[in-house]
Design a protein around this motif. Structure first.
Motif, PDB file in Angstrom:
ATOM      1  N   SER A   1     -11.266   7.458   0.950  1.00 42.03           N
ATOM      2  CA  SER A   1     -11.578   6.014   0.945  1.00 42.03           C
ATOM      3  C   SER A   1     -13.248   5.859   1.858  1.00 42.03           C
ATOM      4  CB  SER A   1     -10.487   5.463   2.013  1.00 42.03           C
ATOM      5  OG  SER A   1     -10.479   6.113   3.235  1.00 42.03           O
TER       6      SER A   1
ATOM      7  N   LYS B   1       0.837  -1.225   0.052  1.00 47.19           N
ATOM      8  CA  LYS B   1      -0.207  -0.071   0.001  1.00 47.19           C
ATOM      9  C   LYS B   1       0.834   1.213  -0.041  1.00 47.19           C
ATOM     10  CE  LYS B   1      -4.202   1.999   2.011  1.00 47.19           C
ATOM     11  NZ  LYS B   1      -5.421   1.549   2.868  1.00 47.19           N
TER      12      LYS B   1
ATOM     13  N   THR C   1      -7.250   5.194  -4.831  1.00 45.80           N
ATOM     14  CA  THR C   1      -8.448   5.519  -4.063  1.00 45.80           C
ATOM     15  C   THR C   1      -7.779   7.190  -3.789  1.00 45.80           C
ATOM     16  OG1 THR C   1      -9.037   3.400  -3.166  1.00 45.80           O
ATOM     17  CG2 THR C   1      -9.671   5.326  -2.015  1.00 45.80           C
ATOM     18  N   HIS C   2      -8.666   8.079  -3.655  1.00 47.05           N
ATOM     19  CA  HIS C   2      -8.500   9.196  -3.227  1.00 47.05           C
ATOM     20  C   HIS C   2      -9.294   9.391  -1.733  1.00 47.05           C
ATOM     21  CE1 HIS C   2      -9.623  14.045  -3.272  1.00 47.05           C
ATOM     22  NE2 HIS C   2      -8.518  13.595  -2.532  1.00 47.05           N
TER      23      HIS C   2
ATOM     24  N   ARG D   1     -18.914   2.036  -1.296  1.00 46.67           N
ATOM     25  CA  ARG D   1     -18.689   1.200  -2.294  1.00 46.67           C
ATOM     26  C   ARG D   1     -20.139   0.498  -2.644  1.00 46.67           C
ATOM     27  NH1 ARG D   1     -13.417  -0.835  -3.002  1.00 46.67           N
ATOM     28  NH2 ARG D   1     -11.793   0.012  -1.595  1.00 46.67           N
TER      29      ARG D   1
ATOM     30  N   LYS E   1     -10.026   0.596 -10.000  1.00 40.69           N
ATOM     31  CA  LYS E   1      -9.276  -0.722  -9.765  1.00 40.69           C
ATOM     32  C   LYS E   1      -8.926  -1.263 -11.256  1.00 40.69           C
ATOM     33  CE  LYS E   1      -8.924  -4.922  -7.016  1.00 40.69           C
ATOM     34  NZ  LYS E   1      -9.437  -5.604  -5.807  1.00 40.69           N
TER      35      LYS E   1
ATOM     36  N   ILE F   1     -10.909   9.872 -11.115  1.00 38.16           N
ATOM     37  CA  ILE F   1      -9.760   9.171 -10.784  1.00 38.16           C
ATOM     38  C   ILE F   1      -9.057   8.504 -12.126  1.00 38.16           C
ATOM     39  CG2 ILE F   1      -8.427   7.166  -9.675  1.00 38.16           C
ATOM     40  CD1 ILE F   1      -9.334   9.095  -7.632  1.00 38.16           C
TER      41      ILE F   1
ATOM     42  N   GLU G   1      -5.218  -0.851  -7.272  1.00 37.30           N
ATOM     43  CA  GLU G   1      -6.360   0.279  -6.662  1.00 37.30           C
ATOM     44  C   GLU G   1      -5.927   1.473  -6.335  1.00 37.30           C
ATOM     45  OE1 GLU G   1     -10.571  -0.470  -4.759  1.00 37.30           O
ATOM     46  OE2 GLU G   1      -8.986  -1.462  -3.712  1.00 37.30           O
TER      47      GLU G   1
ATOM     48  N   LEU H   1      -3.073  10.183  -2.672  1.00 41.78           N
ATOM     49  CA  LEU H   1      -3.863   9.137  -3.341  1.00 41.78           C
ATOM     50  C   LEU H   1      -3.349   7.929  -2.599  1.00 41.78           C
ATOM     51  CD1 LEU H   1      -3.556  10.346  -6.719  1.00 41.78           C
ATOM     52  CD2 LEU H   1      -5.787   9.672  -5.905  1.00 41.78           C
ATOM     53  N   SER H   2      -4.007   6.920  -2.350  1.00 38.88           N
ATOM     54  CA  SER H   2      -3.535   5.629  -1.983  1.00 38.88           C
ATOM     55  C   SER H   2      -3.584   4.683  -3.122  1.00 38.88           C
ATOM     56  CB  SER H   2      -4.566   4.952  -0.966  1.00 38.88           C
ATOM     57  OG  SER H   2      -4.236   3.645  -0.650  1.00 38.88           O
TER      58      SER H   2
ATOM     59  N   GLN I   1     -14.299   7.794  -6.636  1.00 38.32           N
ATOM     60  CA  GLN I   1     -13.192   7.796  -5.696  1.00 38.32           C
ATOM     61  C   GLN I   1     -12.320   6.608  -5.846  1.00 38.32           C
ATOM     62  OE1 GLN I   1     -12.624  10.505  -3.719  1.00 38.32           O
ATOM     63  NE2 GLN I   1     -14.604  11.631  -4.158  1.00 38.32           N
ATOM     64  N   ARG I   2     -12.542   5.902  -6.740  1.00 35.89           N
ATOM     65  CA  ARG I   2     -11.596   4.663  -6.713  1.00 35.89           C
ATOM     66  C   ARG I   2     -11.709   4.209  -8.308  1.00 35.89           C
ATOM     67  NH1 ARG I   2     -15.224   3.536  -2.537  1.00 35.89           N
ATOM     68  NH2 ARG I   2     -14.347   3.522  -0.660  1.00 35.89           N
TER      69      ARG I   2
END
Length: 765
Positions: free
Chosen positions: A74, A34, A71-72, A78, A255, A167, A69, A54-55, A252-253
């Motif tokens: 989290s 991560k 993510t901004h 979902r 993947k 994203i 993946e 960003l993750s 926000q995601r």
């Protein structure tokens, strides 16, 4: 969607922030990394304030597959629906994490991702674990978020209702790299330079829209990418930055999975099939000729009987007869009731068709919409089975059917009700269903029964649930390996419910070319079986187009004659009436159709064996791109006017009335099917063909089982295991082939000159 104005400027309607730094790397159980990535470089503690991060999570999925993946925020919900991944179970994985001077590396079998050692130089390389091959990379300013309209202060997003949030990622494209797939796309086969939106639409075959948007693409560099969302995805494939492929989603995601196949693109497709599923088995009868009533033509029981009798008399027997939309009354689609005016005894008629041997099976057209003139509409409204607007009204419009509503497939009771409607069709003898439409699914001002689903994600995903429901009801009634549907709309995973066809095409050579590109692209998107409307759907095909399309269409995995406002029986194409023939009867539409139906029937031992192998491996049976068989030949990645049927038959359709055709023979030995003359590739070949042939070549090293030319009967479901004919051409040490029976069960196999029967069954072939 473009976020920049050229290389130097940001688009005026966007604010863009990039992952500029890799501030921290946190391993998780040797399976994942991560990354915490600030949107500016961090040199001091003060730099960590008032900025976004960003993750980026990298996870080993199984051998050769790693997910990414980004993510901004989290905390964003979902919402579903989500793709049904690993339908047959997730393979075991033995991942590892290591550090070296090159950075931190996550390995998943043959594939590795290495995060660069410099915190201030964002870099993630994807490469073969043994370092034998570089695949692609996420480099400087390749991962980011964007607001539209542009924000000037973080405080503005206190209220997000007036902002769109995106994203995006951009991975590198190599020099000479080509990109293929992304569903059934009718434009350029190589997607480099194209802007593509993955959003199902009913746009025909002559537009940039697609009925089947599949978030998967295949690279000529030996990897594939699956984008794990049924939502709208925007791709800029070397079209915003020439050296990068960008994918973006609103949310926000984002993947996606990178899939590596060390042995080539076939391995990539097999691993993609592990992720999203492989096609079900299809019965032998489905490979035969399908004939339809056509769409708006005026037909009744007498018309149907006349056409079927005419086809049989002309040695072009029909395996499946299809009743298109007007088997129901106008304005009553879809109420599942035969028009009593045109078909007073549908159950009896279907029984008579089968008992007389005029067709083996019967298919009817359906869609997931209900016109308000039909009595079932009011029943569905009262029971809450239709999708609603946000204010509680039933969602309706007048496009396609007057005041039509949409079956709410998220409602279990609605699904059960719809399944019961289908079961009543089976009770009167229907064997197969054409699941038309399913693309025009509302995404705004709509409320689903299951309020956990996102309307935008439902737009593409509806096709999966719709076809799954119909397919499973077919399996319930007719048997697991006897379920056959003819679908138009699809998304990732819909390949599990075969089969599909290419939608509405014109009756022109350009449209035949579009159809071939669509078939090639859907084959590189994980679909094993595919068909098209032979002769073209719209308009009236001139005889020469009809005959050229017949030769192509009977070498697709499945073959259907279908038109819009005109019939597709051959004698109505080039004969004024039944007594008048063309100048050369051997070149007539009837003669050409009869010849290619018999050719396909003779190929059934090969086709059934290849079908079983192809579906198990996640490969296209036909149309199979040449690049799958010859991935190391650079020319193969640009061939969009020819294809393979299985491993061993190369086909080049003819697009001219004169019969002039140019095609490419890859490296190796090739045997001309018609002349038995051998030739060597690689080379381009020019030939001239009358209407009874087209370029059809057998690959060197092939063991080709065939049915007898004089086999009795008309059905494609015959016993070809009794002394089949076998062609052997330029055999090699590894040459082999399976023989399967008409049920798809393996009888035995050949290994070079040796016949090895399966246990418990004798065969002297």
């Amino acid at each position: 969607m473009k976020f920049r104005d050229g290389m130097w400027l940001t688009a005026t309607d966007k604010r863009v922030e990039y992952a500029e730094d890799v501030y921290g790397i946190t391993p998780h159980e040797d399976r994942a990394l991560k990354l915490l990535c600030p949107t500016r470089k961090v040199f001091s503690r003060g730099d960590t304030l008032n900025l976004g991060t960003l993750s980026v999570e990298l996870e080993a999925q199984f051998d050769g597959v790693i997910s990414i993946e980004v993510t901004h925020f989290s905390g964003a919900r979902r919402r579903g629906p989500d793709f049904e991944l690993y339908p047959e179970g997730r393979p075991e994985v033995s991942p590892s994490i290591s550090k070296s001077q090159d950075g931190t590396t996550l390995s998943s079998g043959s594939l590795s991702a290495t995060v660069g050692p410099d915190q201030h130089a964002f870099s993630i390389r994807f490469h073969a674990t043994d370092n034998s091959k570089e695949l692609t990379a996420l480099l400087n300013r390749s991962v980011g978020l964007a607001y539209s309209p542009p924000t000037t202060s973080p405080k503005q997003v206190e209220d997000m209702r007036n902002f769109e949030h995106y994203i995006f990622t951009q991975h590198e494209l190599g020099v000479g790299e080509s990109i293929h797939g992304l569903g059934e796309r009718f434009g350029g086969f190589n997607k480099i330079g194209q802007s593509i939106k993955l959003w199902n639409e009913d746009g025909g075959t002559s537009s940039d829209q697609a009925y089947k948007n599949i978030p998967f693409y295949l690279s000529s560099r030996g990897y594939g990418v699956f984008i794990d969302t049924p939502d709208r995805v925007s791709l800029e494939i070397g079209s915003e930055r020439c050296s990068r492929l960008q994918k973006s989603v609103e949310g926000q995601r984002l993947k996606w999975y990178i899939i590596y196949g060390p042995s080539g693109p076939k391995e990539v497709l097999t691993k993609y099939a592990i992720l999203t599923g492989r096609a079900g088995k299809l019965p032998a009868w489905s490979f035969g000729l399908w004939l339809t009533t056509s769409f708006t033509t005026d037909y009744d029981e007498a018309t149907v009987t006349h056409f079927l009798e005419g086809m049989k008399a002309r040695q072009a027997p029909v395996e499946v007869f299809h009743f298109d939309c007007f088997w129901m009354r106008a304005f009553h689609w879809c109420d599942f009731v035969f028009s009593s005016e045109h078909f007073p005894d549908p159950k009896g008629q279907i029984a008579r068709i089968k008992e007389s041997g005029l067709a083996k099976k019967v298919c009817v057209w359906i869609n997931p919409y209900l016109g308000q003139a039909s009595p079932v509409f009011q029943e569905a409204v009262e029971k809450g089975y239709l999708v609603k607007r946000l204010n509680g009204d039933v969602w309706q419009w007048d496009l396609w059917q007057t005041g039509m509503g949409l079956v709410d497939i998220t409602n279990p009771a609605a699904r059960d009700w719809y399944a019961d409607c289908l079961r009543k069709l089976f009770d009167i003898g229907v064997d197969s269903l054409k699941t038309d439409f399913g693309e025009r699914i509302p995404s705004t001002d709509v409320r689903w029964w299951d309020d956990s689903v996102d309307p935008s994600r439902m737009h593409n995903y509806y096709a999966f649930w719709y076809n799954k429901l119909v397919y499973e009801v077919l399996q319930e009634r007719h048997g697991e390996d006897q379920a056959v549907l003819f679908a138009r709309a699809a998304t990732a995973g819909t390949q599990r419910f075969p089969l599909c066809w290419g939608g509405d095409c014109e009756s022109t050579p350009a449209a035949m070319g579009e159809s071939i590109r669509g078939g090639l692209s859907i084959g590189l998107s994980g679909f094993t079986f595919w068909s098209c409307d032979i002769g073209g759907f719209e308009g009236n095909p001139p005889p020469w187009i009809y005959k050229r399309w017949v030769a192509f269409g009977l070498l697709c995995s499945h073959s259907r004659l279908h038109g819009s406002n005109s019939y597709r029986v051959p004698w109505l194409i080039d004969e004024a009436d039944d007594s008048e023939t063309t100048a050369d009867p051997k070149q007539s539409c009837t003669a050409v159709l009869s010849k290619f139906v018999r050719l396909k029937r003779r190929l059934m031992p090969y086709l059934m064996a290849q079908a079983e192998k192809s579906r198990r491996m996640g490969w296209p049976l036909s149309l199979r791109a040449t690049a799958l068989e010859f991935p190391d030949d650079p020319t193969a990645w640009f061939l969009d006017r020819q294809f393979f049927v299985g491993d061993s038959l190369l086909v080049a359709p003819v697009f001219t009335e004169s019969g002039d055709v140019e095609f490419y023979l890859p490296p190796g030995q090739w045997l001309n099917w018609w002349t038995r003359k051998a030739t060597a590739g690689p080379k381009w070949v020019k030939e001239k063909h009358d209407f009874t042939t087209l370029p059809l070549y057998v690959r060197g090293g092939t063991i080709l089982p065939l049915g007898k030319e004089d086999a009795e009967g008309d059905s494609f479901e015959y016993d070809w295991t009794d002394m089949p004919e076998v062609w052997m051409f330029k055999l090699q040490l590894d040459s082999q082939a399976e023989l399967v029976d008409e049920k798809g069960a393996t009888v035995g196999h050949w290994r070079r000159d040796e016949w090895v029967p399966s246990s418990g069954r004798k065969n002297d072939a």
